[in-house]
Design a protein around this motif. Structure first.
Motif, PDB file in Angstrom:
ATOM      1  N   CYS A  83      52.841  50.739  47.824  1.00 54.99           N
ATOM      2  CA  CYS A  83      52.027  49.713  48.480  1.00 54.99           C
ATOM      3  C   CYS A  83      50.969  50.368  49.375  1.00 54.99           C
ATOM      4  O   CYS A  83      49.812  49.956  49.380  1.00 54.99           O
ATOM      5  CB  CYS A  83      52.899  48.782  49.318  1.00 54.99           C
ATOM      6  N   TYR A 126      54.335  33.671  41.172  1.00 53.83           N
ATOM      7  CA  TYR A 126      55.101  34.697  41.857  1.00 53.83           C
ATOM      8  C   TYR A 126      56.598  34.407  41.783  1.00 53.83           C
ATOM      9  O   TYR A 126      57.413  35.302  41.571  1.00 53.83           O
ATOM     10  CB  TYR A 126      54.674  34.795  43.325  1.00 53.83           C
ATOM     11  N   LEU A 150      54.338  33.497  49.841  1.00 55.22           N
ATOM     12  CA  LEU A 150      53.310  34.501  49.589  1.00 55.22           C
ATOM     13  C   LEU A 150      52.104  33.884  48.909  1.00 55.22           C
ATOM     14  O   LEU A 150      50.952  34.175  49.255  1.00 55.22           O
ATOM     15  CB  LEU A 150      53.854  35.638  48.724  1.00 55.22           C
ATOM     16  N   ASP A 172      44.678  41.544  47.693  1.00 55.98           N
ATOM     17  CA  ASP A 172      45.954  42.050  47.230  1.00 55.98           C
ATOM     18  C   ASP A 172      46.768  42.719  48.311  1.00 55.98           C
ATOM     19  O   ASP A 172      47.975  42.864  48.179  1.00 55.98           O
ATOM     20  CB  ASP A 172      45.743  43.036  46.074  1.00 55.98           C
ATOM     21  N   LYS A 230      53.869  42.919  44.251  1.00 55.78           N
ATOM     22  CA  LYS A 230      54.063  41.715  45.056  1.00 55.78           C
ATOM     23  C   LYS A 230      55.437  41.107  44.800  1.00 55.78           C
ATOM     24  O   LYS A 230      56.097  40.628  45.715  1.00 55.78           O
ATOM     25  CB  LYS A 230      52.974  40.696  44.752  1.00 55.78           C
ATOM     26  N   ALA A 268      49.947  40.997  50.990  1.00 56.38           N
ATOM     27  CA  ALA A 268      51.379  41.055  50.704  1.00 56.38           C
ATOM     28  C   ALA A 268      51.973  42.359  51.200  1.00 56.38           C
ATOM     29  O   ALA A 268      53.031  42.388  51.812  1.00 56.38           O
ATOM     30  CB  ALA A 268      51.614  40.905  49.204  1.00 56.38           C
ATOM     31  N   GLU A 309      48.486  33.968  50.616  1.00 61.79           N
ATOM     32  CA  GLU A 309      47.396  34.649  49.924  1.00 61.79           C
ATOM     33  C   GLU A 309      46.214  33.735  49.704  1.00 61.79           C
ATOM     34  O   GLU A 309      45.063  34.097  49.964  1.00 61.79           O
ATOM     35  CB  GLU A 309      47.906  35.167  48.569  1.00 61.79           C
TER      36      GLU A 309
END
Lengths: 285, 254, 331
Positions: C117, A18, A245, A262, A222, A265, A249
């Motif tokens: 999102c 990430y 994150l 998923d 993300k 986030a 996760e």
């Protein structure tokens, strides 16, 4: 306890990916004010390129790594030149929309040629054991590789002339051009660096999972979450946010549920933005 | 009567003090000019009064109410409208639509009024149209009514910005350099316009650089330098004030 | 004069639309019905994006929510059609309110990302929660007796489209419409003249969601069957593409864009050139890039721009007292 440690390591590894993607994104944001939504799909192209070079070309993983970074750097420059530069000066949403067009092109192109998930083999197929942690060597490669690249990037930005020029453009584009900095070159360089980082992330990650056409689509969201929360243009924010994150996760997948992995986030993003619409840290903007 | 009163108004940006404990008061129906060298904090002062940014400390009283920290749209509805140093308009929309928007806060038609075609929405449309025609004439912009706001001459844009601010029947009008970048003849047009505004009973507070303008219009002047009020009073007195002369390096020409 | 030609054209188009089922194959009637549903969705996005300037990428999911609300209310709860339909729209509007409250504090691309999102969250929920989505079999949608015929559904959806257009026109040409446009044009200035931009953005978004819920219900009705893919983010992209290519901030643009492109999508699938099926999306992606760079106002917007330019060239002189035309916006 050892389960927890294992998850932590996975979290750090996830976070490393990430961070590499978010760093590139925040650089582009901070320096060029571009919402580069297609970044995740360039990451995906990097993974496919690795497959082509390694599996079809029979080239060694580490050499392929270099090739992918170089090729993607070029690809990034091309994208900036062809898709984003004509939109310079227009409201940010227009570049975002152009990026949507680009991801449609890239994803369907790849899916049309090779819709099946692919995999590449690990360069070092070993499992390490220490301090109660069981970890595949590849994960260590990701973590170490990311740290190395992050350090190199920081050194580049802080210690070289080009790096200083990049910071100058980030602070004041007009002023920078007035003192003779070629803003177009800096734009190209920024994209090259950012996309190369994404390629590195893809190459590190690929042996641990599958290569598929949609692998970039959730990742980019993300990455945006990380960048928005960490502050647009803030490298520190991207690094902290990325690792955070990744760890959250990994823990959530292990202890709560894997089906909704998923959306953690996004839930975090929405909550934070509801409280502080300008993000957590102050980036450039 | 005192319409606007500002007490100890301060605004900090990190370590920089843009506005430093400024006090002044403005009576209804008068014109107050705020002058000072570039960077003195004049526009920031307007931003604080208008609600665009909250003060770090201090208070603002309008019409007896404490409006400190109020959001811009609330301040506007309370009766203070403004123009901006860099002319702010709805550029791609026609001039008359710009004016319509300026009137919107005085109308109450909502979604149901529109879908059900209530008499209220008809009435408000007509009232707005009438007001638009009135302001078009008042500001002399009739010939540009249908043109996109961004396409009319610079000076007309300045007048339009004032017109938009007038549409909401403000009691106090804040003008930030209304003649910025505008030539001699056009400056006189705008001076005349501001005079007409005063004649209607609207209180005006204007930030300006052009001395000619200030001397002919202002009832009182406040002088800022580095965010601090260094002088206040009638135009002639202020111009003779040594602190002011020093701040302007002797540019004060009566 | 111009007003009568415009009205004339509209009457002609309406006549054509009414006559369609007799003039073309059963298959095409179905395609047109679906295309009109997408046109309603595109008109809804037009309100929040074209007029208020906020780019929502949640409309695909919201369309799916509208569809599922209708299906569940009609089939599982067993509500009468005339109750299920408006209720589905209201549910969608309500969910829009919930989404809008936190999201609309953000601007520009950030709003786009936050809504995207939300879209992904909604899809994941539908994909994983079998009870809600009906699992592998999906959710069946019952068709009321009077809409069992294909052409009956065509006319019903046509009616909904016309109704949507009428309401949109009322809104756009009103003080409220002007308020929305002011937010798109210069939000800071709008606030400075007393407009509560957050409230208005929220209103625009919620109304927009009501209509996208209607669109979803129409899709559900015509297809008779629903599965979670209707909430995927790709639908958000399609609605966006239809809108931008057709022309945002116009009323004909969304309709032309949605119906034209939907038909094109289907045609490309039909002629079934090997490989074309997937590549139609690639084609759309390319068009989107080209349009946003060279023709950001879309087909209708570009045509209008050209028309204005031609007219201005023709009428070199300005007449005095144009104020008669003040009526135009605020009819």
């Amino acid at each position: 306890m050892s389960f927890f440690l294992n998850q932590l390591v996975i979290g750090i590894q996830l976070g490393s990916q990430y961070v590499m993607v978010a760093l590139g994104l925040t650089l582009i944001f901070g320096i060029l004010d571009i919402s580069h939504f297609a970044h995740g799909h360039l990451y995906m192209i990097g993974a496919y390129l690795l497959y082509i070079v390694m599996v079809l070309g029979g080239i060694n993983y580490w050499v392929a790594f270099i090739i992918c970074m170089a090729a993607l750097a070029v690809a990034g420059v091309l994208v900036e030149r062809v898709v984003y530069r004509p939109l310079r000066g227009q409201p940010q949403i227009n570049t975002f929309i152009a990026a949507i067009g680009l991801i449609l092109v890239l994803e369907t192109l790849v899916r049309g040629i090779q819709p099946n998930a692919l995999s590449v083999s690990k360069p070092i197929d070993k499992t390490l054991q220490f301090a109660g942690i069981t970890m595949e060597a590849q994960r260590l490669i990701v973590i170490v590789g990311a740290i190395v690249l992050i350090i190199l990037l920081q050194l580049f930005i802080k210690r070289t002339r080009l790096g200083t020029a990049i910071e100058a453009v980030a602070q004041d584009r007009e002023g920078a051009s007035l003192v003779g900095i070629n803003v177009n070159h800096i734009s190209a360089l920024t994209f090259a660096i950012a996309t190369a980082l994404a390629a590195a992330a893809a190459v590190f990650m690929a042996p641990l999972g599958f290569i598929s056409p949609e692998m970039g689509s959730v990742l980019i969201l993300k990455a945006f979450v990380i960048v928005v929360i960490g502050g647009l243009g803030s490298m520190k924010g991207a690094i902290v946010g990325g690792y955070l994150l990744g760890i959250i996760e990994a823990m959530a997948i292990a202890y709560i549920s894997s089906a909704y992995k998923d959306v953690f986030a996004f839930a975090v993003l929405i909550i934070i933005l509801a409280i502080r619409p300008t993000g957590l840290f102050r980036g450039r903007d | 009567m005192t319409l606007l009163r500002v007490e100890g108004l301060t605004r900090l940006f990190g370590g920089l003090v843009a506005v430093n404990k400024v006090d002044f008061a403005l009576d209804e129906g008068k014109i107050l000019a705020i002058i000072g060298p570039n960077g003195a904090g004049k526009s920031t002062l307007f931003n604080l009064i208008g609600g665009t940014m909250p003060p770090s400390s201090g208070k603002i009283f309008f019409n007896g109410n404490d409006i400190t920290g109020w959001k811009p749209y609330k301040v506007a509805r309370e009766g203070i409208t403004r123009t901006f140093q860099t002319t702010a308009l709805f550029e791609e929309l026609p001039v008359y639509v710009n004016l319509v928007i300026g009137r919107r806060m005085r109308t109450r038609s909502g979604l149901w009024d529109i879908i059900l075609h209530t008499p209220r929405q008809k009435r408000e449309k007509n009232e707005t149209t009438a007001k638009v025609l009135e302001v078009l004439e008042f500001t002399g912009l009739g010939q540009y009514a249908n043109d996109p706001a961004g396409s009319i001459p610079q000076e007309a844009q300045k007048r339009l910005a004032i017109g938009v601010a007038l549409m909401g029947d403000p009691r106090l009008l804040l003008l930030d350099e209304p003649t910025g970048g505008v030539g001699m003849e056009e400056t006189d047009n705008i001076i005349a316009l501001i005079d007409r505004i005063r004649a209607k009973g609207i209180t005006v507070c204007v930030i300006e650089h052009k001395m000619r303008m200030i001397m002919s219009l202002a009832d009182r002047i406040v002088v800022l330098n580095f965010g601090v009020k260094i002088a206040e009073g009638e135009p002639q007195g202020v111009c003779d004030d040594p602190a002011v002369i020093e701040a302007y390096l002797g540019e004060c020409i009566a | 004069m111009a007003k009568y030609t415009k009205a004339g054209v509209l009457v002609l188009l309406l006549g054509l639309a009414v006559a369609m089922p007799w003039m073309t194959s059963k298959y095409n009637v179905r395609i047109l019905t679906l295309a009109m549903a997408w046109a309603i969705a595109t008109l809804s996005l037009n309100l929040i994006l074209g007029y208020t300037g906020q780019a929502s990428l949640a409309h695909g999911a919201l369309m799916g929510i509208g569809a599922y609300s209708f299906g569940i209310l009609a089939q599982r709860v067993g509500l009468n059609f005339w109750l299920a339909l408006p209720l589905a729209c209201l549910i969608t509007a309500f969910i829009g309110l919930l989404i809008g409250l936190p999201s609309l504090r953000t601007k520009g691309p950030y709003f786009a990302i936050v809504t995207l999102c939300f879209n992904v969250i909604v899809y994941k929920v539908f994909d994983n929660w079998k009870w809600l989505s009906g699992g592998i079999q999906g959710q069946p949608v019952p068709q009321p007796v009077f809409l069992q015929q294909r052409w009956a559904r065509y006319y019903f959806v046509l009616g909904c489209l016309v109704l949507t257009l009428i309401i949109m026109r009322f809104i756009v040409k009103s003080l409220l419409g002007v308020t929305f446009m002011s937010i798109r044009s210069n939000e800071n200035l709008a606030e400075a003249v007393g407009i509560n931009s957050f409230r208005n953005k929220l209103l625009s978004f919620v109304v927009s969601c009501f209509f996208v819920g209607l669109a979803g219900s129409m899709l559900a009705l015509e297809n008779g069957q629903l599965d979670p893919t209707i909430t995927m983010q790709f639908n958000s992209f399609y609605i966006l593409i239809f809108l931008l290519i057709g022309g945002a901030a116009t009323l004909s643009g969304p309709v032309i864009g949605a119906m034209g492109l939907y038909w094109l999508l289907d045609y490309m699938k039909k002629i079934g050139i090997k490989g074309i099926e997937e590549f139609r999306y690639l084609f759309f992606g390319l068009i989107l890039i080209v349009v946003i760079i060279y023709m950001p106002r879309g087909i209708v917007g570009g045509a209008k721009q050209f028309w204005e330019w031609a007219k201005a060239r023709y009428n070199k002189r300005k007449t005095e007292g144009n104020t008669g035309k003040t009526e135009e916006v605020l009819e």
